[in-house]
Design an enzyme around this catalytic site. Structure first.
Site, PDB file in Angstrom:
ATOM      1  N   SER A  29       0.746  -1.221  -0.045  1.00 46.63           N
ATOM      2  CA  SER A  29      -0.079   0.054   0.167  1.00 46.63           C
ATOM      3  C   SER A  29       1.010   1.365   0.042  1.00 46.63           C
ATOM      4  O   SER A  29       2.162   1.242   0.188  1.00 46.63           O
ATOM      5  CB  SER A  29      -0.864  -0.033   1.266  1.00 46.63           C
ATOM      6  OG  SER A  29      -0.056   0.263   2.456  1.00 46.63           O
TER       7      SER A  29
ATOM      8  N   ASP B 231      -0.882  -1.611  -4.428  1.00 50.52           N
ATOM      9  CA  ASP B 231      -2.136  -1.563  -3.773  1.00 50.52           C
ATOM     10  C   ASP B 231      -2.590   0.324  -3.591  1.00 50.52           C
ATOM     11  O   ASP B 231      -1.895   0.902  -3.076  1.00 50.52           O
ATOM     12  CB  ASP B 231      -2.402  -2.057  -2.598  1.00 50.52           C
ATOM     13  CG  ASP B 231      -3.589  -1.953  -1.893  1.00 50.52           C
ATOM     14  OD1 ASP B 231      -4.832  -2.121  -2.562  1.00 50.52           O
ATOM     15  OD2 ASP B 231      -3.838  -2.142  -0.535  1.00 50.52           O
TER      16      ASP B 231
ATOM     17  N   HIS C 129     -12.265  -0.250   4.207  1.00 53.49           N
ATOM     18  CA  HIS C 129     -10.996  -0.350   4.739  1.00 53.49           C
ATOM     19  C   HIS C 129     -11.058  -0.314   6.242  1.00 53.49           C
ATOM     20  O   HIS C 129     -11.911   0.606   6.918  1.00 53.49           O
ATOM     21  CB  HIS C 129     -10.020   0.454   4.147  1.00 53.49           C
ATOM     22  CG  HIS C 129      -9.882   0.069   2.728  1.00 53.49           C
ATOM     23  ND1 HIS C 129     -10.016   1.241   1.804  1.00 53.49           N
ATOM     24  CD2 HIS C 129      -9.297  -0.820   1.990  1.00 53.49           C
ATOM     25  CE1 HIS C 129      -9.738   0.772   0.667  1.00 53.49           C
ATOM     26  NE2 HIS C 129      -9.125  -0.385   0.600  1.00 53.49           N
TER      27      HIS C 129
ATOM     28  N   SER D  87     -11.057  -7.523   5.497  1.00 50.68           N
ATOM     29  CA  SER D  87     -11.157  -7.985   6.931  1.00 50.68           C
ATOM     30  C   SER D  87     -12.340  -7.858   7.666  1.00 50.68           C
ATOM     31  O   SER D  87     -12.902  -6.732   7.443  1.00 50.68           O
ATOM     32  CB  SER D  87     -10.006  -7.101   7.729  1.00 50.68           C
ATOM     33  OG  SER D  87      -8.654  -7.571   6.951  1.00 50.68           O
TER      34      SER D  87
ATOM     35  N   ASP E 277      -5.834  -6.642   4.968  1.00 50.75           N
ATOM     36  CA  ASP E 277      -4.755  -6.189   5.751  1.00 50.75           C
ATOM     37  C   ASP E 277      -4.924  -6.217   7.074  1.00 50.75           C
ATOM     38  O   ASP E 277      -4.223  -6.659   8.071  1.00 50.75           O
ATOM     39  CB  ASP E 277      -4.417  -4.682   4.960  1.00 50.75           C
ATOM     40  CG  ASP E 277      -3.071  -3.974   5.757  1.00 50.75           C
ATOM     41  OD1 ASP E 277      -2.634  -4.763   6.342  1.00 50.75           O
ATOM     42  OD2 ASP E 277      -2.976  -2.863   5.263  1.00 50.75           O
ATOM     43  N   THR E 278      -5.883  -5.302   7.542  1.00 51.27           N
ATOM     44  CA  THR E 278      -6.364  -5.327   8.983  1.00 51.27           C
ATOM     45  C   THR E 278      -6.394  -6.448   9.828  1.00 51.27           C
ATOM     46  O   THR E 278      -5.654  -6.540  10.923  1.00 51.27           O
ATOM     47  CB  THR E 278      -7.826  -4.524   8.958  1.00 51.27           C
ATOM     48  OG1 THR E 278      -7.683  -3.489   8.358  1.00 51.27           O
ATOM     49  CG2 THR E 278      -8.230  -4.370  10.544  1.00 51.27           C
TER      50      THR E 278
HETATM   51  P1  13P Z   1      -8.803  -4.406   5.162  1.00 50.59           P
HETATM   52  O1  13P Z   1      -8.538  -3.068   5.861  1.00 50.59           O
HETATM   53  O2  13P Z   1     -10.170  -4.769   5.339  1.00 50.59           O
HETATM   54  O3  13P Z   1      -7.939  -5.261   5.667  1.00 50.59           O
HETATM   55  O4  13P Z   1      -8.635  -4.066   3.630  1.00 50.59           O
HETATM   56  C1  13P Z   1      -7.321  -4.010   2.974  1.00 50.59           C
HETATM   57  C2  13P Z   1      -7.582  -3.648   1.472  1.00 50.59           C
HETATM   58  O5  13P Z   1      -8.424  -3.374   1.013  1.00 50.59           O
HETATM   59  C3  13P Z   1      -6.319  -2.945   0.886  1.00 50.59           C
HETATM   60  O6  13P Z   1      -6.705  -2.486  -0.229  1.00 50.59           O
END
Ligand code: 13P
Length: 285
Positions: free
Chosen positions: A49, A81, A179, A210, A231-232
């Site tokens: 990211s 990303d 997100h 997530s 990610d989260t």
């Molecule tokens: P989360 O924060 O739900 O994990 O999403 C990650 C994401 O979409 C990265 O682009």
């Protein structure tokens, strides 16, 4: 082996599963992802990211990702990303990313089309495949926040036009996820995913996955979701494991000992996701 995102996602689309795209910031996360993918014989996307690139620098991220891909027997794509500007996308391509996202979702439709098209033409010329976003996914990722009132769902007719005119390879759609950490339970707009799928034939991407219940994800995959971003949940696995270890071993100062349980916890979480997404056993030889 290192492959493009398109190669992975077309196989997922054909066989109705989704490839997990996990965000990376350091070596331990990369190792956890690769080790999970190899153990489960799953294809995987490792992605950086804006915050990840800022933290580690494009050269470290690219070196880690390329090494992971080259040394692995499962197919791996190295993906940018939410690329926000043209120069950054070009830099990632030059450093060997095999897939890039150009996120022009902040622009009005015409401008998003022109912005995305320019990136697609150049990326395709050097064999890199491209994700774009239409509609606006809410929530916070690193320092970028889209408030609830600014988040907008993807319009199917606009998606059709966007995919056709830009030549993009896969499309991130806004259908109810966000997100970051959810306050309530996210509600996915399945009808909208189906309506988009009817008029757009490229793989669809779900961000903000997530905390989305397993049943919701498994309902969305057969409707056309081929790439699922996480990610989260990995961050939480990392932070909880480090916290637990440090509390239980307050005198330990060896980073290797502190980080090993975190790597194991992230691997566990990634394997759980791969089972949910149906990508287990789908790595082609
Ligand atoms: P989360 O924060 O739900 O994990 O999403 C990650 C994401 O979409 C990265 O682009």
């Amino acid at each position: 082996m290192l492959v493009t995102g398109k190669e992975l996602l077309l196989d997922a689309q054909k066989n109705k599963y989704a490839v997990g795209a996990f965000n990376i910031n350091n070596m331990e996360i990369v190792q956890a992802i690769v080790s999970a993918a190899e153990e489960l014989d799953s294809p995987v996307i490792i992605q950086a990211s804006q915050g990840g690139l800022k933290y580690a620098g494009v050269e470290y991220i690219a070196a880690l990702g390329k090494l992971a891909g080259r040394n692995s027997r499962v197919p791996i794509a190295l993906h940018l990303d939410h690329g926000t500007d043209f120069d950054q996308v070009m830099q990632c391509i030059r450093h060997g990313f095999t897939s890039v996202m150009i996120d022009g979702s902040r622009f009005p439709l015409e401008e998003n089309i022109a912005f995305t098209k320019r990136v697609v033409e150049i990326a395709h010329a050097v064999g890199v495949t491209v994700e774009a976003e239409l509609g606006k996914i809410g929530g916070t990722e690193d320092h970028i926040t889209v408030s609830e009132k600014d988040a907008t769902f993807t319009d199917p007719e606009e998606a059709r036009r966007f995919a056709e005119e830009t030549g993009v390879d896969y499309l991130a759609i806004a259908v109810g996820t966000a997100h970051g950490v959810y306050k309530g339970e996210p509600k996915l707009d399945y009808d909208r995913i189906s309506e988009i799928r009817e008029v757009v034939d490229i793989p669809l991407v779900l961000h903000g996955s997530s905390g989305v219940p397993t049943e919701s994800l498994q309902k969305a995959i057969p409707l056309g979701i081929c790439k699922i971003n996480i990610d989260t949940d990995i961050r939480a696995a990392f932070a909880n494991a480090v916290g637990d270890f440090v509390r239980a071993n307050p005198d330990e100062i060896d980073p290797r000992k502190i980080l090993s349980p975190a790597t194991a916890a992230m691997k566990e979480k990634i394997m759980e996701k791969m089972h949910i997404f149906g990508s287990v056993g789908k790595a082609w030889k």
